[in-house]
Design a protein around this motif. Sequence first.
Motif, short mmCIF file in Angstrom:
data_model
loop_
_atom_site.label_atom_id
_atom_site.label_comp_id
_atom_site.label_asym_id
_atom_site.label_seq_id
_atom_site.Cartn_x
_atom_site.Cartn_y
_atom_site.Cartn_z
N GLY A 63 0.94 -1.16 0.10
CA GLY A 63 0.02 -0.04 0.09
C GLY A 63 0.91 1.44 -0.07
N ASN A 64 1.85 1.16 0.69
CA ASN A 64 2.94 2.37 0.81
C ASN A 64 3.47 2.59 -0.60
OD1 ASN A 64 3.33 4.20 2.79
ND2 ASN A 64 4.71 2.90 3.93
N LEU A 65 3.90 1.59 -1.17
CA LEU A 65 4.41 1.58 -2.54
C LEU A 65 3.57 2.20 -3.49
CD1 LEU A 65 6.96 0.98 -4.11
CD2 LEU A 65 6.05 -1.36 -4.63
N ARG A 98 1.20 4.36 -2.82
CA ARG A 98 1.16 5.56 -2.61
C ARG A 98 2.21 6.39 -3.09
NH1 ARG A 98 -0.97 6.52 3.58
NH2 ARG A 98 -2.69 5.24 2.84
N LYS A 99 3.47 6.09 -2.83
CA LYS A 99 4.69 6.57 -3.52
C LYS A 99 4.61 6.88 -4.76
CE LYS A 99 7.83 5.50 0.03
NZ LYS A 99 9.11 4.77 0.57
N GLN A 112 1.97 7.01 -6.85
CA GLN A 112 1.08 8.03 -6.99
C GLN A 112 1.42 9.48 -6.76
OE1 GLN A 112 -2.68 7.07 -4.86
NE2 GLN A 112 -3.69 6.66 -6.58
N GLN A 113 2.32 9.74 -5.62
CA GLN A 113 2.77 11.05 -5.30
C GLN A 113 3.80 11.23 -6.44
OE1 GLN A 113 4.00 10.65 -1.25
NE2 GLN A 113 2.21 10.84 -0.39
#
Length: 122
Positions: A2-4, A6-7, A9-10
């Motif tokens: 999930g963190n990956l 988000r990164k 997308q950012q």
Amino acid sequence: MGNLARKLQQERGHEQQQKQMVQAPKKVKKRNPWLSPGEKVLGLVFSGIVCFGAVHIVSNQAAIYEINKEIQDTKVVIQEQKRVNGDLEMQVSELSTYERIWEKAKELGLKLNENNVKVVHD
């Protein structure tokens, strides 16, 4: 993961913002010309006058040089003619002596008759 996501997308959002920022300031700057058309015309006229003046000065100097050369040549001719005239005057004075004239007269058969001599007064 999930963190990956988000990164990613950012990062994509951040890249899109950078692209928008980079594309946004593409304003065409209107360049102000360094010289206006009138100044360019004046510059051309001035440079033309300067060139014409330079050519005129050089041609005058060439003409003066030629005339001075002719003057010097004429002075040389005059000096040569003076020398020739001096030589001729010396020859005339040598040839017009009384003794020489008397010798020439004797060669031609002339005699001195003192009774036939007339003196002319001024």
